[in-house]
Design an enzyme around this catalytic site. Sequence first.
Site, PDB file in Angstrom:
ATOM      1  N   ARG A 288       1.157  -9.349 -18.044  1.00 37.21           N
ATOM      2  CA  ARG A 288       1.178  -8.704 -16.734  1.00 37.21           C
ATOM      3  C   ARG A 288       0.442  -7.366 -16.735  1.00 37.21           C
ATOM      4  NH1 ARG A 288       0.799 -11.012 -12.804  1.00 37.21           N
ATOM      5  NH2 ARG A 288      -1.011  -9.662 -12.612  1.00 37.21           N
TER       6      ARG A 288
ATOM      7  N   LYS B 211     -10.105  10.573  -4.744  1.00 35.35           N
ATOM      8  CA  LYS B 211      -8.995   9.815  -4.139  1.00 35.35           C
ATOM      9  C   LYS B 211      -8.655   8.619  -5.020  1.00 35.35           C
ATOM     10  CE  LYS B 211     -10.361  11.319   0.475  1.00 35.35           C
ATOM     11  NZ  LYS B 211     -10.888  10.928   1.798  1.00 35.35           N
TER      12      LYS B 211
ATOM     13  N   ASP C  59     -20.212  16.277   6.702  1.00 40.45           N
ATOM     14  CA  ASP C  59     -18.889  15.698   6.913  1.00 40.45           C
ATOM     15  C   ASP C  59     -18.742  15.127   8.314  1.00 40.45           C
ATOM     16  OD1 ASP C  59     -16.200  15.118   6.141  1.00 40.45           O
ATOM     17  OD2 ASP C  59     -15.541  16.835   7.320  1.00 40.45           O
TER      18      ASP C  59
END
Length: 289
Positions: free
Chosen positions: A106, A141, A227
Amino acid sequence: MLSQSISAPQTPLHPAHDPIAIALTEDIGPGDLTTRYFVEAECRSARIFSKETAVAAGLETAAEVFRRVDPGIEIKVLRAAGSRLEKNESVMEIRGAVASILTGERVALNFIQRLSGIATLTRRFVDAVAGHQARILDTRKTTPGLRALEKAAVVAGGGMNHRFGLYDMVMVKDNHLAAATRLDNLQRAIQRFHEEKPGYRLELEADTLDQVRRFLTLTGVDVILLDNMRPAEMAEAVRLGGGRVQFEASGGVTLAGVAEIAATGVDFISVGALTHSAPAVDFSLELLP
């Protein structure tokens, strides 16, 4: 040839940081109860394969997971990071104690599916801007504790790494600028930074074309971040720059719109979604007869 990072050489990660050890401790704890009571002591072979088309990443990390569980496990990684995978394509062969294989399964798959998901999404963005000079960048991020692995997955997908952290590049954003509103104060800060940190890059964030014009009067600026500007505004900023600085587009970049942004002539396009919203790729492990 462009570097895989636009920032200065990175400071090494803290030696105590070990995401594989953290993940195994989290999953196994004091022991794998299922394999202890329900798996016989025998050796078998297994394979890990992709259940969908994807770009591979994280395979060496997954191999290390199995080695940590049982150093006696034999592992063969079949595909390199960045390889395009077809559905049902094997990426790793494993041989060893069945209990060890199943105990590591896993955690190994978690790393592969997460990192391959990032590489796959990155490749889609890179392919979308093919033919333009713009390079696709990641951001900070990232999943806490997994930044180095996730940024490596971005590179596997054909993207470039932006700064790794707050320590390897200066990015003066709107909140920073609020503390230094005068251009002469900003120029003095830029000069002091370059004197004390030669070789490090400096980027300023601009929300408007008026800010771009003012920033172009400063010396020592390497990149201006545009931006949330419209493509027409980005193209005008590039024209105003005249090759004196590089430009990075940022804010709400999508696959549907990234080609239009690249056509404005910007040098970089940063995409937070590469690491904060990449869907996992479905991989599976099966024991062979």
